[in-house]
Design a protein around this motif. Structure first.
Motif: not given
Length: 197
Positions: A21-23, A32-38, A45-53, A69-73
């Motif tokens: 939940d990224i809300s 966030l998807q772009k930041a995680l990748f770049e 895999e997938k995203s909605t307006f407030n979640t990443l899977t 975990y480190d990236a998210l922190m």
């Protein structure tokens, strides 16, 4: 992530998927998807307006999970202020199914625009019967299925989603030029089909 009403009815989360939940993080799902990748070489895999899977596979190692975990922190420590959330319109209730879905789907039908010539919601859709399944994604819940009666609220809902600034896929909405349309049964086709009780 399950609402209280269904929390204890046996629904289980898939352990091979991590849903986040990224809300409250200050990022949109896209950003966030772009930041995680770049920045961290992590593929979502997938995203909605407030979640990443994200998927865990047989090849996922402990170090890969640690990297996530480190990236998210690290992103959480950036301290972005939460973005303003916009309430999406509530999905209209399921209406009467007038004909069997397969019968309605295999009719030729006709396209009726969602908007009229003055860009208002087209009132001619109300009372018609849908010939396709119409599914906005996210959330991925059908608004219409073939054979379903279209009420006044359904075109209003579709119009509000189509006018929204959020990036959304609208499966089942057919474009005639730039005009979004819904395929509905003709009066002649309705006369030939057996109506459900």
């Amino acid at each position: 992530l399950l609402p209280q009403a269904v929390k204890h009815d046996g629904i289980l989360l898939d352990p091979t998927k991590v849903t986040i939940d990224i809300s409250g993080c200050g990022y949109t799902a896209e950003d966030l998807q772009k930041a995680l990748f770049e920045r961290f070489n992590i593929q979502v895999e997938k995203s909605t307006f407030n979640t990443l899977t994200l998927l865990l596979t047989i090849g996922t190692t402990r170090s890969k999970v640690s990297r996530l975990y480190d990236a998210l922190m690290r992103i959480a420590r950036e301290g972005r202020s939460p973005r303003r959330l916009y309430r999406t319109p509530e999905i209209p209730a399921f209406t009467a199914l007038r004909y069997l879905p397969r019968d309605a789907y295999y009719c030729g039908g006709e396209l009726v625009p969602v908007f009229d010539d003055k860009e208002r919601v087209n009132r001619r859709l109300a009372g018609r019967v849908c010939a396709d399944q119409v599914v906005p994604y996210p959330p991925g819940i059908p608004v219409l299925v073939p054979g379903q009666a279209i009420t006044r609220e359904i075109p209003e809902y579709l119009a509000s989603l189509l006018r929204s600034q959020k990036r959304m896929e609208m499966h089942g909405v057919v474009y005639e030029g730039y005009q979004p349309c819904v395929r509905v049964l003709t009066a002649q086709e309705e006369r030939k089909l057996r109506r459900l009780a």
